[in-house]
Design a protein around this motif. Structure first.
Motif, PDB file in Angstrom:
ATOM      1  N   PHE A  51      97.242  61.689  56.310  1.00  9.67           N
ATOM      2  CA  PHE A  51      96.041  61.271  55.574  1.00  9.67           C
ATOM      3  C   PHE A  51      95.081  62.428  55.351  1.00  9.67           C
ATOM      4  O   PHE A  51      94.437  62.515  54.296  1.00  9.67           O
ATOM      5  CB  PHE A  51      95.342  60.149  56.348  1.00  9.67           C
ATOM      6  N   LEU A  52      94.993  63.330  56.324  1.00 11.74           N
ATOM      7  CA  LEU A  52      93.989  64.399  56.248  1.00 11.74           C
ATOM      8  C   LEU A  52      94.526  65.718  55.705  1.00 11.74           C
ATOM      9  O   LEU A  52      93.760  66.676  55.579  1.00 11.74           O
ATOM     10  CB  LEU A  52      93.389  64.631  57.642  1.00 11.74           C
ATOM     11  N   THR A  53      95.812  65.771  55.376  1.00 11.45           N
ATOM     12  CA  THR A  53      96.378  67.024  54.844  1.00 11.45           C
ATOM     13  C   THR A  53      97.100  66.847  53.516  1.00 11.45           C
ATOM     14  O   THR A  53      97.226  67.814  52.764  1.00 11.45           O
ATOM     15  CB  THR A  53      97.352  67.658  55.852  1.00 11.45           C
ATOM     16  N   PRO A  85      97.724  66.396  49.779  1.00 10.15           N
ATOM     17  CA  PRO A  85      96.829  66.629  48.629  1.00 10.15           C
ATOM     18  C   PRO A  85      96.413  65.347  47.913  1.00 10.15           C
ATOM     19  O   PRO A  85      95.267  65.229  47.453  1.00 10.15           O
ATOM     20  CB  PRO A  85      97.661  67.534  47.710  1.00 10.15           C
ATOM     21  N   PHE A  86      97.325  64.378  47.815  1.00  9.27           N
ATOM     22  CA  PHE A  86      96.985  63.117  47.138  1.00  9.27           C
ATOM     23  C   PHE A  86      95.879  62.391  47.893  1.00  9.27           C
ATOM     24  O   PHE A  86      94.879  61.970  47.296  1.00  9.27           O
ATOM     25  CB  PHE A  86      98.227  62.230  47.036  1.00  9.27           C
ATOM     26  N   TYR A  87      96.053  62.241  49.203  1.00 11.40           N
ATOM     27  CA  TYR A  87      95.042  61.542  49.988  1.00 11.40           C
ATOM     28  C   TYR A  87      93.736  62.327  50.042  1.00 11.40           C
ATOM     29  O   TYR A  87      92.643  61.740  50.017  1.00 11.40           O
ATOM     30  CB  TYR A  87      95.563  61.267  51.397  1.00 11.40           C
ATOM     31  N   LEU A  88      93.814  63.637  50.108  1.00  9.35           N
ATOM     32  CA  LEU A  88      92.596  64.451  50.121  1.00  9.35           C
ATOM     33  C   LEU A  88      91.804  64.269  48.828  1.00  9.35           C
ATOM     34  O   LEU A  88      90.561  64.216  48.848  1.00  9.35           O
ATOM     35  CB  LEU A  88      92.949  65.927  50.322  1.00  9.35           C
ATOM     36  N   SER A  89      92.510  64.164  47.697  1.00  8.83           N
ATOM     37  CA  SER A  89      91.801  63.945  46.431  1.00  8.83           C
ATOM     38  C   SER A  89      91.104  62.597  46.419  1.00  8.83           C
ATOM     39  O   SER A  89      89.994  62.471  45.879  1.00  8.83           O
ATOM     40  CB  SER A  89      92.788  64.044  45.262  1.00  8.83           C
ATOM     41  N   LYS A  90      91.718  61.590  47.026  1.00  4.47           N
ATOM     42  CA  LYS A  90      91.099  60.265  47.061  1.00  4.47           C
ATOM     43  C   LYS A  90      89.941  60.215  48.065  1.00  4.47           C
ATOM     44  O   LYS A  90      88.964  59.496  47.850  1.00  4.47           O
ATOM     45  CB  LYS A  90      92.144  59.197  47.406  1.00  4.47           C
ATOM     46  N   ALA A 102      91.684  53.827  58.183  1.00  7.99           N
ATOM     47  CA  ALA A 102      90.456  53.116  58.525  1.00  7.99           C
ATOM     48  C   ALA A 102      89.690  53.840  59.637  1.00  7.99           C
ATOM     49  O   ALA A 102      88.467  53.977  59.573  1.00  7.99           O
ATOM     50  CB  ALA A 102      90.783  51.687  58.953  1.00  7.99           C
ATOM     51  N   VAL A 103      90.404  54.307  60.650  1.00  8.15           N
ATOM     52  CA  VAL A 103      89.744  55.016  61.757  1.00  8.15           C
ATOM     53  C   VAL A 103      89.133  56.326  61.262  1.00  8.15           C
ATOM     54  O   VAL A 103      87.987  56.661  61.590  1.00  8.15           O
ATOM     55  CB  VAL A 103      90.746  55.278  62.898  1.00  8.15           C
ATOM     56  N   ALA A 104      89.890  57.071  60.466  1.00  8.28           N
ATOM     57  CA  ALA A 104      89.379  58.342  59.943  1.00  8.28           C
ATOM     58  C   ALA A 104      88.173  58.117  59.040  1.00  8.28           C
ATOM     59  O   ALA A 104      87.196  58.876  59.087  1.00  8.28           O
ATOM     60  CB  ALA A 104      90.486  59.073  59.180  1.00  8.28           C
TER      61      ALA A 104
END
Length: 286
Positions: free
Chosen positions: A57-59, A61-66, A258-260
């Motif tokens: 989630f934190l690395t 690129p797709f999730y980082l953009s969101k 959710a936690v992050a």
């Protein structure tokens, strides 16, 4: 405070604290536990320990953009909401006019309206044939604006729902500022605008911090507005969590998201409180 008074105070607080612990703390602990379990296709999850979901989630690129999109919307909605709510709160507290109670009731009415009703009301208003675009076309706009299924539409709808929540702490904060303080500043030569920015604004810093925290919380939990008003064009973190829970069935990754997200919200709260304290220290120094 005497020992007996402290014991009485804690005894009075105990039922509420136990209720909050049961309702909020226990589910949070369960969510944290699931977030480190392993994902197993077909079975959703398997007990174990892994930080792979947080790393993803934190690395990725797709999730980082969101995450960036979600934070950008949170900042925009918060700034616009505070810019609207503070002058309105000041006007409601200081103003003396007929119908003041009715106006306050109208401004706070979204608090009594179901979120689903508000979502579909904004779908009707923001559509190409909605009331907003019809009004703009009547004023000479050559073609309808793209408001539905866009970031602009999500911002407008979230500001609307956030405004009454922000007004509540700001009305309380402005109400604690004596009019004599403003009068003293103006008697020393400060203009009304200078008095507002150098006296009223710093003194309302705690209320601003509370309003900002509530607004950011609404954005991070604004699943319905992002889904129906923003659609695929505004894929924020709450929608990603919903997709992982309902479609992909990767519950550990959804729990990690959710936690992050909660941790990011907590950090933003600390930053807001730090800014509020800095403003108060500046006021005392001045």
């Amino acid at each position: 405070m005497r020992l007996a008074d402290r014991a009485l105070t804690w005894a009075a607080l105990a039922p509420g604290l136990l209720f909050l612990g049961a309702v909020f703390l226990l589910p949070a602990v369960a969510l944290l536990r699931i977030s480190v379990w392993e994902f197993e296709p077909g079975a959703m999850m398997r007990p174990g320990f892994t930080l792979a979901h947080y790393v993803t989630f934190l690395t990725d690129p797709f999730y980082l953009s969101k995450i960036g999109l979600t934070l950008r919307l949170a900042v925009i909605v918060t700034l616009v909401t505070l810019a609207l709510a503070l002058p309105v709160a000041y006007f409601l507290v200081r103003g003396r006019f007929a119908g003041k109670g009715l106006l306050i009731g109208l401004l706070l009415s979204p608090l009594l309206t179901n979120f689903v009703v508000l979502v579909f009301a904004w779908i009707v208003l923001l559509g190409d044939n909605g009331a907003i675009n019809k009004g703009l076309l009547a004023l000479g706009l050559p073609e309808p604006l793209r408001l539905l299924y866009s970031e602009a539409g999500v911002v407008i709808s979230l500001v609307h729902i956030s405004l009454p929540y922000a007004l509540v702490p700001l009305i309380a904060a402005v109400g604690q500022i004596g009019e004599d303080i403003e009068g003293a500043a103006m008697s020393l030569g400060a203009s009304p605008w200078r008095t507002f920015f150098l006296v009223v604004l710093p003194m309302t810093a705690p209320g601003l911090a509370a309003a900002a925290f509530v607004t950011v919380s609404i954005v991070l939990s604004g699943f319905a507005f992002a889904l129906f008003v923003g659609g695929d064009a505004v894929l924020i973190v709450p929608l990603l969590i919903w997709e992982q829970v309902s479609r992909t069935l990767n519950w550990p990754l959804a729990a990690a998201m959710a936690v992050a997200s909660s941790a990011i919200l907590f950090l933003m709260l600390l930053a807001g409180l730090g800014l509020a304290r800095a403003l108060q220290r500046r006021r005392r120094a001045a």
